[in-house]
Design a protein around this motif. Structure first.
Motif, PDB file in Angstrom:
ATOM      1  N   LYS A  28      26.659  29.016  11.284  1.00  0.00           N
ATOM      2  CA  LYS A  28      26.242  27.728  11.347  1.00  0.00           C
ATOM      3  C   LYS A  28      25.137  27.283  12.249  1.00  0.00           C
ATOM      4  CE  LYS A  28      27.695  28.706   6.833  1.00  0.00           C
ATOM      5  NZ  LYS A  28      26.216  29.163   5.431  1.00  0.00           N
ATOM      6  N   ALA A  29      25.806  26.710  13.501  1.00  0.00           N
ATOM      7  CA  ALA A  29      25.600  26.000  14.013  1.00  0.00           C
ATOM      8  C   ALA A  29      24.125  26.340  14.701  1.00  0.00           C
ATOM      9  CB  ALA A  29      25.929  26.144  15.756  1.00  0.00           C
ATOM     10  N   ASP A  48      22.099  18.959   8.954  1.00  0.00           N
ATOM     11  CA  ASP A  48      23.542  19.316  10.414  1.00  0.00           C
ATOM     12  C   ASP A  48      24.585  18.816   8.753  1.00  0.00           C
ATOM     13  OD1 ASP A  48      22.583  19.758  12.232  1.00  0.00           O
ATOM     14  OD2 ASP A  48      21.943  18.112  13.309  1.00  0.00           O
ATOM     15  N   ALA A  49      23.696  18.103   8.296  1.00  0.00           N
ATOM     16  CA  ALA A  49      24.304  17.612   7.162  1.00  0.00           C
ATOM     17  C   ALA A  49      25.227  19.066   6.115  1.00  0.00           C
ATOM     18  CB  ALA A  49      24.473  16.468   6.051  1.00  0.00           C
ATOM     19  N   ALA A  50      24.344  18.933   5.490  1.00  0.00           N
ATOM     20  CA  ALA A  50      24.299  20.240   4.640  1.00  0.00           C
ATOM     21  C   ALA A  50      24.869  21.365   5.405  1.00  0.00           C
ATOM     22  CB  ALA A  50      23.100  20.254   4.393  1.00  0.00           C
ATOM     23  N   LEU A  51      24.970  21.401   6.627  1.00  0.00           N
ATOM     24  CA  LEU A  51      25.812  22.691   7.031  1.00  0.00           C
ATOM     25  C   LEU A  51      27.654  22.478   7.035  1.00  0.00           C
ATOM     26  CD1 LEU A  51      23.083  24.085   9.988  1.00  0.00           C
ATOM     27  CD2 LEU A  51      23.760  25.277   7.800  1.00  0.00           C
ATOM     28  N   ARG A  99      29.715  11.513   2.103  1.00  0.00           N
ATOM     29  CA  ARG A  99      28.820  10.964   2.779  1.00  0.00           C
ATOM     30  C   ARG A  99      29.446   9.614   3.658  1.00  0.00           C
ATOM     31  NH1 ARG A  99      25.320   6.007   1.704  1.00  0.00           N
ATOM     32  NH2 ARG A  99      23.883   6.169   3.585  1.00  0.00           N
ATOM     33  N   GLU A 100      30.877   9.507   3.699  1.00  0.00           N
ATOM     34  CA  GLU A 100      31.787   8.345   4.285  1.00  0.00           C
ATOM     35  C   GLU A 100      32.297   9.175   5.016  1.00  0.00           C
ATOM     36  OE1 GLU A 100      31.556   8.656   0.861  1.00  0.00           O
ATOM     37  OE2 GLU A 100      30.647   6.447   0.447  1.00  0.00           O
ATOM     38  N   LEU A 101      33.005  10.760   4.746  1.00  0.00           N
ATOM     39  CA  LEU A 101      33.780  11.887   5.624  1.00  0.00           C
ATOM     40  C   LEU A 101      32.403  12.752   6.675  1.00  0.00           C
ATOM     41  CD1 LEU A 101      35.785  13.287   4.229  1.00  0.00           C
ATOM     42  CD2 LEU A 101      36.516  11.979   5.830  1.00  0.00           C
ATOM     43  N   LEU A 102      31.238  12.858   6.821  1.00  0.00           N
ATOM     44  CA  LEU A 102      30.238  13.241   7.083  1.00  0.00           C
ATOM     45  C   LEU A 102      29.542  11.887   8.012  1.00  0.00           C
ATOM     46  CD1 LEU A 102      28.230  15.118   4.920  1.00  0.00           C
ATOM     47  CD2 LEU A 102      29.291  15.801   6.446  1.00  0.00           C
ATOM     48  N   LEU A 103      29.819  10.804   7.810  1.00  0.00           N
ATOM     49  CA  LEU A 103      28.831   9.385   8.759  1.00  0.00           C
ATOM     50  C   LEU A 103      30.692   9.276   9.732  1.00  0.00           C
ATOM     51  CD1 LEU A 103      27.807   6.971   6.219  1.00  0.00           C
ATOM     52  CD2 LEU A 103      26.573   8.312   7.583  1.00  0.00           C
ATOM     53  N   ALA A 104      31.536  10.049   8.922  1.00  0.00           N
ATOM     54  CA  ALA A 104      32.887   9.730  10.334  1.00  0.00           C
ATOM     55  C   ALA A 104      32.595  11.055  11.659  1.00  0.00           C
ATOM     56  CB  ALA A 104      34.427   9.842   9.997  1.00  0.00           C
ATOM     57  N   LEU A 105      32.186  11.952  10.846  1.00  0.00           N
ATOM     58  CA  LEU A 105      32.150  13.033  11.729  1.00  0.00           C
ATOM     59  C   LEU A 105      30.586  12.369  12.602  1.00  0.00           C
ATOM     60  CD1 LEU A 105      32.285  15.894   9.745  1.00  0.00           C
ATOM     61  CD2 LEU A 105      34.070  15.755  11.029  1.00  0.00           C
ATOM     62  N   ALA A 106      29.488  12.248  12.381  1.00  0.00           N
ATOM     63  CA  ALA A 106      28.873  11.798  13.150  1.00  0.00           C
ATOM     64  C   ALA A 106      28.987  10.616  14.321  1.00  0.00           C
ATOM     65  CB  ALA A 106      27.570  11.222  12.502  1.00  0.00           C
ATOM     66  N   LYS A 107      29.960  10.162  14.095  1.00  0.00           N
ATOM     67  CA  LYS A 107      29.884   8.895  14.845  1.00  0.00           C
ATOM     68  C   LYS A 107      30.994   9.826  16.206  1.00  0.00           C
ATOM     69  CE  LYS A 107      30.569   5.021  11.630  1.00  0.00           C
ATOM     70  NZ  LYS A 107      31.503   4.594  11.452  1.00  0.00           N
ATOM     71  N   ARG A 108      31.677  10.683  16.082  1.00  0.00           N
ATOM     72  CA  ARG A 108      32.615  11.762  17.095  1.00  0.00           C
ATOM     73  C   ARG A 108      31.306  12.335  17.793  1.00  0.00           C
ATOM     74  NH1 ARG A 108      37.619  14.876  14.435  1.00  0.00           N
ATOM     75  NH2 ARG A 108      38.290  13.616  13.895  1.00  0.00           N
ATOM     76  N   VAL A 109      30.039  12.635  17.326  1.00  0.00           N
ATOM     77  CA  VAL A 109      29.276  13.670  18.298  1.00  0.00           C
ATOM     78  C   VAL A 109      27.656  12.606  18.178  1.00  0.00           C
ATOM     79  CG1 VAL A 109      30.097  15.467  17.579  1.00  0.00           C
ATOM     80  CG2 VAL A 109      28.439  14.586  16.609  1.00  0.00           C
ATOM     81  N   GLY A 110      28.307  11.214  17.832  1.00  0.00           N
ATOM     82  CA  GLY A 110      27.021   9.984  17.541  1.00  0.00           C
ATOM     83  C   GLY A 110      25.784  10.399  19.175  1.00  0.00           C
ATOM     84  N   LEU A 138      26.895  20.780  16.361  1.00  0.00           N
ATOM     85  CA  LEU A 138      27.777  21.487  15.229  1.00  0.00           C
ATOM     86  C   LEU A 138      28.504  21.866  15.979  1.00  0.00           C
ATOM     87  CD1 LEU A 138      26.750  20.842  11.999  1.00  0.00           C
ATOM     88  CD2 LEU A 138      25.903  23.243  12.759  1.00  0.00           C
ATOM     89  N   SER A 139      29.133  23.228  16.745  1.00  0.00           N
ATOM     90  CA  SER A 139      29.543  23.595  17.702  1.00  0.00           C
ATOM     91  C   SER A 139      30.887  22.691  17.012  1.00  0.00           C
ATOM     92  CB  SER A 139      29.266  24.279  18.211  1.00  0.00           C
ATOM     93  OG  SER A 139      28.546  25.369  18.594  1.00  0.00           O
TER      94      SER A 139
END
Length: 175
Positions: A28-29, A48-51, A99-110, A138-139
Motif C-alpha cells: 500500500k505504501a 493516502d486516505a483511501a489506502l 474522516r476524523e480518525l484520518l485527520l488525527a492520523l494526518a496530524k501525526r505525520v503532518g 504511510l509506512s
C-alpha cells in the motif's frame, strides 16, 4: 522505541501477524508513493486516505482486532479488548475508520505530508522526494498501527479470537 517484533516477545503467532501486516503495508505504501509523484493538488492526500481506510482494518484483522471480529465477541470480551486498546493508547484498534480518525492520523505525520506537497512541484527530483516522503509517511502510520495491535493483543491475549482468514467463519464455539 521497541520494534513490533520486539513487542511480540517471541510469540510466533504475533510475529507471523506482524510479517503479514508489514507485507500489506509495503504494497500500500508503494501505491501511495506512486500517487505522490503525480503533480495534481490533493491527489496524494486522497490516495493516502483511501489506502489508510483500507489498510488499517486489514492490519487489525491480522491480529483478530478488526471491527467485525470484535463485534462477534460477547459483550464482556469485547469490552475487555476495548479497555486494553484504551490502556495502550491504540487510536484505531477495533474502530470504524472515519474522516476524523484520518485527520488525527494526518496530524501525526503532518510535517512529512506538508513537505511532500511542497516538493512534488519541483521537476523530477521533487517528485522523487515527494514519493519517498509519501512512502515514509504511510509506512510510519502503518507501523504505528501494527505496534498498537501487538500491544493490545498482548494486553488482552486471553480475550482475543484467532485472526480470521477471508475464507473462515467464526463458529458459535468461538464467540
Amino acid at each position: 522505541m521497541p520494534t513490533a517484533i520486539e513487542l511480540a516477545q517471541g510469540d510466533p503467532k504475533l510475529i507471523a501477524a506482524i510479517r503479514r501486516s508489514r507485507s500489506l503495508l509495503r504494497r500500500k505504501a508503494l501505491i501511495g508513493a506512486a500517487a505522490s509523484t503525480i503533480p495534481l493538488p490533493g491527489l496524494d492526500w486522497a490516495t493516502d486516505a483511501a489506502l489508510l481506510s483500507r489498510l488499517v482494518p486489514l492490519i487489525s484483522a491480522e491480529f483478530g482486532l478488526s471491527l467485525t471480529q470484535l463485534e462477534k465477541l460477547g459483550p464482556q470480551r469485547r469490552e475487555g479488548v476495548q479497555k486494553a486498546a484504551a490502556a495502550v493508547g491504540a487510536l484505531l484498534v477495533g474502530k470504524l475508520i472515519t474522516r476524523e480518525l484520518l485527520l488525527a492520523l494526518a496530524k501525526r505525520v503532518g510535517v512529512r505530508m506538508t513537505a511532500k506537497q511542497a516538493t512534488k512541484y519541483v521537476p523530477m527530483a521533487g517528485q522523487a522526494v515527494s514519493a519517498l516522503l509519501g512512502y515514509a509517511a504511510l509506512s510510519t502510520l502503518g507501523e504505528q498501527h501494527i505496534k498498537d495491535c501487538v500491544r493490545v493483543a498482548i494486553a488482552a491475549r486471553h480475550l482475543l479470537p484467532p485472526p480470521i482468514d477471508s475464507d473462515t467463519k467464526l463458529t458459535n464455539n468461538d464467540k
